[in-house]
Design an enzyme around this catalytic site. Sequence first.
Site, mmCIF file in Angstrom:
data_model
loop_
_atom_site.group_PDB
_atom_site.id
_atom_site.type_symbol
_atom_site.label_atom_id
_atom_site.label_comp_id
_atom_site.label_asym_id
_atom_site.label_seq_id
_atom_site.Cartn_x
_atom_site.Cartn_y
_atom_site.Cartn_z
ATOM 1 N N SER A 11 0.844 -1.202 0.000
ATOM 2 C CA SER A 11 0.000 0.000 0.000
ATOM 3 C C SER A 11 0.877 1.249 0.000
ATOM 4 C CB SER A 11 -0.917 0.018 1.237
ATOM 5 O OG SER A 11 -0.147 0.050 2.430
ATOM 6 N N ASP A 32 5.088 -8.003 3.090
ATOM 7 C CA ASP A 32 4.200 -7.113 3.845
ATOM 8 C C ASP A 32 3.295 -7.986 4.691
ATOM 9 O OD1 ASP A 32 2.722 -4.893 4.738
ATOM 10 O OD2 ASP A 32 2.792 -3.939 2.768
ATOM 11 N N ASP A 41 5.177 -10.545 9.376
ATOM 12 C CA ASP A 41 5.258 -9.436 10.318
ATOM 13 C C ASP A 41 6.720 -9.029 10.407
ATOM 14 O OD1 ASP A 41 5.286 -7.649 12.386
ATOM 15 O OD2 ASP A 41 4.508 -9.024 13.906
ATOM 16 N N ASN A 67 11.303 0.016 2.621
ATOM 17 C CA ASN A 67 10.203 0.979 2.688
ATOM 18 C C ASN A 67 9.335 0.836 3.935
ATOM 19 O OD1 ASN A 67 8.028 2.831 1.427
ATOM 20 N ND2 ASN A 67 6.924 0.909 1.758
ATOM 21 N N TYR A 131 10.228 7.758 15.980
ATOM 22 C CA TYR A 131 10.234 7.768 14.515
ATOM 23 C C TYR A 131 11.430 8.541 13.969
ATOM 24 C CZ TYR A 131 8.357 8.390 9.768
ATOM 25 O OH TYR A 131 8.166 8.385 8.406
ATOM 26 N N LYS A 135 14.538 7.066 11.697
ATOM 27 C CA LYS A 135 14.725 7.561 10.332
ATOM 28 C C LYS A 135 16.087 8.240 10.179
ATOM 29 C CE LYS A 135 10.888 6.108 8.531
ATOM 30 N NZ LYS A 135 10.898 5.075 7.487
#
Length: 231
Positions: A11, A32, A41, A67, A131, A135
């Site tokens: 997605s 995914d 998972d 991703n 997060y 990143k």
Amino acid sequence: MERVLITGGASGIGAATAQRCRDEGFEVVIIDRAGDGIIADLSDPAETARALRQALAGGPITRLVNNVGIICPAGADEQTLDELELTFSLNLRCAFQCMQALLPGMKAASFGRIVNMSSRAALGKELRTAYAATKAGLIGMTRVWALELGEHGITANAIGPGPIRTELFERGNPPDAPRTQAIINAVPVRRIGTPEDIAHAVSYFLDSRCGFTTGQVLYVCGGMTVGVAGI
């Protein structure tokens, strides 16, 4: 047919990237927790290892798009250790594990392309302790991999998306909401990005002709990082 592995490719940005890769003639392998690809998972190291073995059973894969990711929004005083560990495992450990699994095939081919999906939040963003840390960590790993793997014909680059109109974004930011308009007003090009905008950038880094670009971070953010990211 050359193969590309995309984590979280069912997605959003991952799906747009998968379609772009198919359009360019690649065999796309998706891992995914949903969709038609390999179901796993990826927050679990054992599940990730199983899925990678399944992916590589069809032959070596010399292109990798890390991703998959998760956001656990919380203030610095409210972020939990469980959220921190989950975010680290999915956003950072998974990318490392995928790279190591595909690396032997890349070295054997003397060719490889690795694209890590970072974020504009790596530069700092409220409510993003876990997060932003992961990143930013992806950017650090990207640079190290570029230095270590370049002699094998392998490049490693990162993309830092700004606000992108995915299903997740639209759930939290309805089109007619004042907050959404405020986000748009903060983007110099005056629009929210699309998954296809990111897929286009990924396509550049995956190209066999992109062999002299490595260790770089490309912010695809409509200009939002201008004045924030270093030169």
